[in-house]
Design an enzyme around this catalytic site. Structure first.
Site, PDB file in Angstrom:
ATOM      1  N   GLU A 239       0.986  -1.504   0.532  1.00 32.55           N
ATOM      2  CA  GLU A 239       0.103   0.126  -0.121  1.00 32.55           C
ATOM      3  C   GLU A 239       0.304   1.158   0.360  1.00 32.55           C
ATOM      4  O   GLU A 239       0.741   2.070  -0.761  1.00 32.55           O
ATOM      5  CB  GLU A 239      -1.375   0.278   1.282  1.00 32.55           C
TER       6      GLU A 239
ATOM      7  N   SER B 154      21.740 -34.881  14.028  1.00 27.53           N
ATOM      8  CA  SER B 154      21.596 -35.181  15.203  1.00 27.53           C
ATOM      9  C   SER B 154      23.094 -35.843  16.456  1.00 27.53           C
ATOM     10  O   SER B 154      22.812 -34.960  17.370  1.00 27.53           O
ATOM     11  CB  SER B 154      21.092 -36.819  15.101  1.00 27.53           C
TER      12      SER B 154
END
Length: 369
Positions: free
Chosen positions: A55, A228
């Protein structure tokens, strides 16, 4: 099938697509301003993070051309924001500009907005219409809606395979099964994502960069690694200057953690009960880190784990016109005991890309949030 909404909204949606690569983590929004007599006076789209919203850009465009916005109609693809975030409220700017009517595609799912922008506009005497282009706007911002509503990213898994489903030969060779056109197209999908996810197996075997190189992009996606035991090499190609790298681990290794952080990585410990990374918790964490779309490029093991955990929303599959026979498959998550246990998919699109097929398939019902 023709669209049943004003041509100005078509233009606003086109402007939103200009923001496809630059907007994240913000939504991709377009705005078009029409004068009282129906003349186009300004256009705009979301800028980079911290930059102006659609806008504001449209209002600036109108001002730069010497157009008055008094009495104009704003066509915008998402509800104008009503809160102070990285920028000020767009609805206040529209009110100050003398806008008479706002036509918006869809309400903003952000709880900080969620209808409050419309309320503020109506309270200022501005007519508000909601709905034209809603499906298109939501689809363009599926990741933003996912993060705001589910608090997790939209997870898209990319795979490239032969027509018989082989992603690598038994000896590990996989470069290249698909054509250069397909690889470039895959980079375009990388570019639209907030982050690219891979596993430690891929890092150790291929040492990939996982950056966007085949198409132009205003930004590079973040890198996410499921590792991991913190095996990521300190000289991995992932550590490209200027890119955020998040490594999720399960087994504590203070020295390696410190070394990876010294290379610029963010190491997050998220162990599950089995000493692996808690993938569901990882998705929540990525949502909190403003990741809208997560693009997965991993091996069959991590692919299978993500599918088995129900964490994949969509598949981006490239199929080459080749038969390769036995080798590595796309995802290791079976064997299933019943056909009823299959992951049901819905085809979104099937297209030719160079010599290959590109299939976009969505897990049935995953977009219903």
């Amino acid at each position: 099938m023709p669209n049943h909404y004003p041509p100005a909204m078509d233009q606003a949606l086109d402007r939103a697509r200009f923001a496809l690569l630059m907007a994240p983590p913000n939504p991709r929004v377009g705005c078009v301003l029409m004068s009282e007599n129906g003349t186009l006076i300004g256009v705009g789209h979301t800028q980079h993070t911290g930059g102006a919203h659609a806008e504001i850009m449209a209002l600036r465009d109108a001002a730069a051309q010497g157009h008055s916005t008094e009495g104009a109609t704003a066509y915008v693809t998402l509800e104008p924001c009503s809160h102070h975030g990285r920028t000020g409220p767009c609805c206040d700017a529209l009110i100050a500009a003398g806008i008479k009517k706002v036509v918006a595609s869809i309400a903003d799912p952000n709880p900080l907005v969620a209808g409050q922008g419309f309320e503020r506009l109506r309270a200022a005497g501005i007519e508000v219409e909601v709905g034209p282009g809603a499906a298109e706007s939501r689809e363009l911002n599926i990741g933003f809606f996912s993060r705001m509503i589910r608090r997790t990213p939209w997870v898209r898994m990319k795979m490239a395979a032969s027509l018989d489903g082989t992603t690598a030969l038994a000896n590990g060779q996989s470069q290249w099964i698909t054509s250069p056109d397909a690889r470039a197209d895959g980079h375009a999908w990388r570019a639209r994502a907030s982050a690219v996810l891979t596993g430690i197996g891929t890092v150790l075997e291929d040492n990939p960069r996982l950056d966007v190189r085949e198409v132009q992009t205003p930004r590079q996606p973040h890198i996410v690694v499921v590792d991991s035991r913190l095996q990521t090499p300190l000289d991995a190609h992932l550590f490209i200057a200027g890119r955020d790298c998040i490594i999720y681990a399960a087994v504590q290794n203070d020295a390696k953690k410190a070394a990876l952080e010294a290379r610029g990585a963010t190491v997050v410990m998220l162990p599950d009960a089995y000493g692996k990374v808690d993938l569901a918790a990882m998705m929540k964490d990525l949502g909190a880190r403003e990741i809208n779309e997560l693009h997965v490029e991993a091996g069959s093991k991590l692919n299978g784990s993500l599918i088995r955990a129900g964490l994949v929303d969509e598949f981006l599959l490239y199929l080459a016109p080749k038969l390769l026979g036995p080798g590595q498959g796309m995802a290791a998550f079976g064997p299933l005991q019943s056909l009823a246990d299959a992951v049901a998919l819905q085809f979104q699109s099937i297209d030719r890309v160079g010599a290959d097929l590109r299939i976009v398939a969505r897990v049935a019902g995953r977009d219903q949030f």
